[in-house]
Each structure stands twice: as C-alpha cells, then as structure tokens.
Write an enzyme that holds these catalytic residues in place. Structure first.
Site, PDB file in Angstrom:
ATOM      1  N   HIS A 159      -3.781   7.314   1.579  1.00  0.00           N
ATOM      2  CA  HIS A 159      -4.083   5.930   1.196  1.00  0.00           C
ATOM      3  C   HIS A 159      -5.445   5.586   1.792  1.00  0.00           C
ATOM      4  CE1 HIS A 159      -4.103   1.708   0.647  1.00  0.00           C
ATOM      5  NE2 HIS A 159      -3.845   1.395   1.905  1.00  0.00           N
ATOM      6  N   CYS A 199       0.823  -1.218   0.000  1.00  0.00           N
ATOM      7  CA  CYS A 199       0.000   0.000   0.000  1.00  0.00           C
ATOM      8  C   CYS A 199       0.856   1.267   0.000  1.00  0.00           C
ATOM      9  CB  CYS A 199      -0.968   0.004   1.179  1.00  0.00           C
ATOM     10  SG  CYS A 199      -2.053  -1.421   1.194  1.00  0.00           S
ATOM     11  N   ASN A 257     -10.143  -0.815  -0.191  1.00  0.00           N
ATOM     12  CA  ASN A 257      -8.686  -0.652  -0.148  1.00  0.00           C
ATOM     13  C   ASN A 257      -8.103  -1.231  -1.432  1.00  0.00           C
ATOM     14  OD1 ASN A 257      -5.938  -0.766   0.302  1.00  0.00           O
ATOM     15  ND2 ASN A 257      -6.113  -1.560   2.393  1.00  0.00           N
TER      16      ASN A 257
HETATM   17  O1  UT7 Z   1      -3.771  -1.038   3.647  1.00  0.00           O
HETATM   18  C1  UT7 Z   1      -3.114  -0.911   4.878  1.00  0.00           C
HETATM   19  C2  UT7 Z   1      -3.389  -1.947   5.821  1.00  0.00           C
HETATM   20  N1  UT7 Z   1      -4.711  -2.252   6.280  1.00  0.00           N
HETATM   21  C3  UT7 Z   1      -5.367  -1.505   7.174  1.00  0.00           C
HETATM   22  O2  UT7 Z   1      -5.101  -0.363   7.364  1.00  0.00           O
HETATM   23  C4  UT7 Z   1      -6.466  -2.171   7.970  1.00  0.00           C
HETATM   24  C5  UT7 Z   1      -6.257  -1.951   9.444  1.00  0.00           C
HETATM   25  N2  UT7 Z   1      -7.251  -2.547  10.306  1.00  0.00           N
HETATM   26  C6  UT7 Z   1      -8.577  -2.238  10.244  1.00  0.00           C
HETATM   27  O3  UT7 Z   1      -8.995  -1.472   9.403  1.00  0.00           O
HETATM   28  C7  UT7 Z   1      -9.513  -2.821  11.283  1.00  0.00           C
HETATM   29  O4  UT7 Z   1      -8.760  -3.425  12.304  1.00  0.00           O
HETATM   30  C8  UT7 Z   1     -10.519  -3.836  10.709  1.00  0.00           C
HETATM   31  C9  UT7 Z   1     -11.531  -3.089   9.819  1.00  0.00           C
HETATM   32  C10 UT7 Z   1      -9.802  -4.880   9.891  1.00  0.00           C
HETATM   33  C11 UT7 Z   1     -11.284  -4.511  11.848  1.00  0.00           C
HETATM   34  O5  UT7 Z   1     -11.867  -3.559  12.709  1.00  0.00           O
HETATM   35  P1  UT7 Z   1     -11.801  -3.777  14.303  1.00  0.00           P
HETATM   36  O6  UT7 Z   1     -12.591  -2.691  14.901  1.00  0.00           O
HETATM   37  O7  UT7 Z   1     -10.343  -3.849  14.669  1.00  0.00           O
HETATM   38  O8  UT7 Z   1     -12.552  -5.150  14.495  1.00  0.00           O
HETATM   39  P2  UT7 Z   1     -12.033  -6.474  15.233  1.00  0.00           P
HETATM   40  O9  UT7 Z   1     -10.937  -7.101  14.451  1.00  0.00           O
HETATM   41  O10 UT7 Z   1     -11.798  -6.139  16.652  1.00  0.00           O
HETATM   42  O11 UT7 Z   1     -13.299  -7.413  15.148  1.00  0.00           O
HETATM   43  C12 UT7 Z   1     -14.375  -7.257  16.037  1.00  0.00           C
HETATM   44  C13 UT7 Z   1     -15.398  -8.355  15.844  1.00  0.00           C
HETATM   45  C14 UT7 Z   1     -14.866  -9.778  16.078  1.00  0.00           C
HETATM   46  O12 UT7 Z   1     -15.888 -10.479  16.777  1.00  0.00           O
HETATM   47  P3  UT7 Z   1     -15.769 -10.745  18.359  1.00  0.00           P
HETATM   48  O13 UT7 Z   1     -14.538 -11.566  18.526  1.00  0.00           O
HETATM   49  O14 UT7 Z   1     -15.671  -9.377  18.985  1.00  0.00           O
HETATM   50  O15 UT7 Z   1     -17.046 -11.454  18.671  1.00  0.00           O
HETATM   51  C15 UT7 Z   1     -14.748 -10.346  14.672  1.00  0.00           C
HETATM   52  O16 UT7 Z   1     -14.908 -11.737  14.651  1.00  0.00           O
HETATM   53  O17 UT7 Z   1     -15.912  -8.346  14.504  1.00  0.00           O
HETATM   54  C16 UT7 Z   1     -15.886  -9.682  13.961  1.00  0.00           C
HETATM   55  N3  UT7 Z   1     -15.681  -9.611  12.530  1.00  0.00           N
HETATM   56  C17 UT7 Z   1     -16.679  -9.469  11.636  1.00  0.00           C
HETATM   57  N4  UT7 Z   1     -18.011  -9.403  11.784  1.00  0.00           N
HETATM   58  C18 UT7 Z   1     -18.747  -9.250  10.677  1.00  0.00           C
HETATM   59  C19 UT7 Z   1     -14.507  -9.604  11.869  1.00  0.00           C
HETATM   60  N5  UT7 Z   1     -14.717  -9.478  10.541  1.00  0.00           N
HETATM   61  C20 UT7 Z   1     -16.064  -9.389  10.373  1.00  0.00           C
HETATM   62  C21 UT7 Z   1     -16.890  -9.229   9.245  1.00  0.00           C
HETATM   63  N6  UT7 Z   1     -18.217  -9.155   9.450  1.00  0.00           N
HETATM   64  N7  UT7 Z   1     -16.386  -9.112   8.000  1.00  0.00           N
END
Ligand code: UT7
Length: 309
Positions: free
Chosen positions: A236, A114, A266
């Site tokens: 980005h 990225c 992204n």
């Molecule tokens: O290009 C450069 C690199 N990439 C980035 O910049 C991405 C960086 N990271 C992020 O943007 C965020 O961390 C994410 C969007 C990937 C995730 O957001 P988050 O607020 O950190 O969510 P999380 O990983 O804490 O997930 C929370 C919950 C989990 O459930 P439990 O364990 O709390 O019950 C996941 O299992 O959301 C669940 N979950 C989903 N639910 C519905 C994870 N993916 C999904 C999904 N749909 N697609």
C-alpha cells in the site's frame, strides 16, 4: 484444488495532476516538507463530473482487455472503496451496470479503507475456492480529493484519486497462495473521515510499521518462506518511510519494491492495484514470480496476500 489466478490488470488516473508546488499555492506547506516526510511528489485529482465508478470503469475495461475476456464472463464484481459514488446503490452495482454485465452475478462494495483491496482480494479468492464464482472483477477505486480538509495541512497534502482493477479466475495452478487479514477497532479514532479525513499521523505511522512487519512475517512463516523468496513487494502506497521500514524488516532491497507513492500519493484502496498494474505493464512482474501485497488503513484494518504470478 482450485486456486485464484490474476489473468489481467488495469488502472486509471484522472487527467488533472497537482504537484507539491501547486499545493504550496493553496496551503501553508512546501515541496520539501511533503517529499521528505512522505515521498510524495504529485497526485491526480478527479474532475468535478468524475465519480469513483467512472474511474473504476476505465480501470476495469483495461483489465478486461488485458485478460482477453468478455465482460459478461464476470460472475462477481467487488469494489473496494471508502469514497463510493453515493450511500447506495453500491459502487460495484453501478460499475456492473456501466460494464453492461447482464448475467445477474453478485456485486458489492468492501469498506476497509486502505486495507480494502487486500480484503476484497481475499473475499474474491474465497468465492472462487468455494466454487461460487469463476471470474471475478476486483477493483480498488477512490476519489479522496472530495474528503480533504483544506484547512488541515497535515492530511490534505497526502492523498490522491485513482483506480486499479484485476480479473481473478479459477485455475488449477496457483494463484493466490496465502492471505492474512486483521482488524482492531479500538484505534478507530486515530484515522477517520467524518466527513473529512483526520489523522494522528505519528501514531498511525508507528502502528503501521509494527503491524505491517508482523503480518508479512506471519504470512511468510506460514509458507516457510523468507524475504529472499519474494520477487516483488507491492505495498500500500501511503508513505515511502513506512514502505522502506517493511522492506527492511523483510530484508528486501528497495529495488524489489514497487513504489508509486511519489506519483500517486495515497489512493487508499486503489493504491495496490495501481502499483501492480504499473509493474505488470512495464514488465517487472513476470510469470512464476512470488508477489507480496500488504496494506494497513483506517479501522484499523490490515493484511497481506501472497501470490504465485
Ligand atoms: O493510508 C494509511 C494511513 N496513513 C499513513 O500511513 C500516514 C502515516 N503518517 C505519516 O505518514 C506521517 O506521520 C506524516 C507524513 C503524516 C507526518 O510526518 P511526521 O514526520 O510524523 O510529521 P509531524 O506530524 O511530526 O509534523 C512535524 C511538523 C509539525 O510542526 P512542529 O509542530 O514540529 O513545528 C507540523 O505542524 O511539520 C508540520 N507540518 C507541516 N509542515 C509543512 C504538518 N503538516 C505540514 C505540511 N507542510 N503539510
């Protein structure tokens, strides 16, 4: 003093659009989760017969037209991509061939995920300022849809395909005025594709917010500028919350930030030139303005480029 000036931009998005509601039918997810966590509403996916170089070609043709040049004036082609057509030849060589460029100028890819477009722009600027090139085509192009693990809902909902291109030309007036690049390979496992994209989302999020804040501060400090001097931040496009955090750090209102993550997802190295072309064509970006690009990606790589438009 020689500067590099962007004299034309172009972009291309494949025709196929997948909304979050479409993804709800494929994976255990919801529009509300995707939108609230990332700001993404929809993304474009390439057709089965569309390659990264095909997307790059369409974006390049538009940038060449906007610049009002002949393709054979391009004496260096750089493609930033993490999803090349094949292991070799490089996508830049394929693109050079498809554009019919016959002048024998160099063509190579940059793989900094990225951060790729920022790396490519800085490299092109060095060629121009060093007198080794006069007219450079810099492209960010990705077909990330072929690298998605549809069993991993934490990543497959975040990415999209597309391409953006710019023509950079030697100029007596600015131009690119500063660039800062960084990498830290100790975090290489936090975000990778082998062969499918996997990511420790929370850790990447924290790292991204920290290094992007640091690098925008670093580049502005060097030029004795502040966020108030920046007309447009073109970041980005990975996650709206990361973009908002960087804007806040700069003290910039979101009205001065170009946001396309909602419609593109992204698109890795393609995201900045896609967002840039959007804001150039709709008239937001105008001559004389200060434009700041920033990005972070797998590696990790990160950086920023400051431009006097
Ligand atoms: O290009 C450069 C690199 N990439 C980035 O910049 C991405 C960086 N990271 C992020 O943007 C965020 O961390 C994410 C969007 C990937 C995730 O957001 P988050 O607020 O950190 O969510 P999380 O990983 O804490 O997930 C929370 C919950 C989990 O459930 P439990 O364990 O709390 O019950 C996941 O299992 O959301 C669940 N979950 C989903 N639910 C519905 C994870 N993916 C999904 C999904 N749909 N697609």
């Amino acid at each position: 003093m020689i500067y590099s000036k962007i004299i034309g931009t172009g972009s291309y998005l494949p025709a196929k659009v997948l909304t979050n509601y479409d993804l709800e039918k494929i994976v255990d997810t919801s529009h509300d989760w995707i939108f609230s966590r990332s700001g993404i509403v929809e993304r474009h996916f390439a057709a089965d017969n569309e390659l990264t170089s095909d997307l790059a070609l369409q974006a390049s043709l538009k940038a060449i037209e906007a610049a009002g040049i002949d393709a054979n004036e391009i004496d260096l082609v750089i493609v930033a991509t993490t999803s090349p057509d094949m292991s070799f030849p490089g996508t830049a060589c394929v693109l050079q061939g498809k554009l019919g460029i016959k002048n024998g100028g160099p063509a190579f890819d940059i793989q900094a995920v990225c951060g790729g477009f920022i790396y490519a722009l800085n490299t092109a600027d060095m060629y121009i300022r060093g007198g080794q090139a006069k007219t450079v085509l810099v492209v960010g192009a990705e077909v990330l849809s072929r690298m998605l693990d549809w069993n991993d809902r934490t990543t497959c909902v975040l990415f999209g395909d597309g391409a953006g291109a710019i023509i950079l030309r030697a100029s007596a007036t600015p131009g690119i005025v500063a660039a800062k690049l960084h990498a830290d390979g100790s975090h290489r496992d936090m975000l990778k594709a082998d062969p499918f994209i996997s990511m420790d989302g929370k850790s990447v999020f924290k790292f991204a917010v920290k290094v992007l804040s640091d690098v925008v501060e670093e580049i502005l400090d060097e030029k004795n500028l502040s966020g108030a001097d920046i007309d447009w931040l073109v970041p980005h496009q990975a996650n709206i919350r990361i973009i908002e955090a960087t804007a806040k750090k700069l003290g910039m209102d979101m009205a001065k930030v170009v946001v396309t993550v909602d419609r593109h997802g992204n698109t890795s190295a393609a995201s900045i030139p896609l967002a840039l072309d959007t804001a150039v064509r709709d008239g937001r970006i105008k001559p004389g303005q200060n434009i700041l690009f920033e990005a972070v990606g797998g590696g990790f790589t990160w950086g920023a480029v400051l431009i006097r438009w």
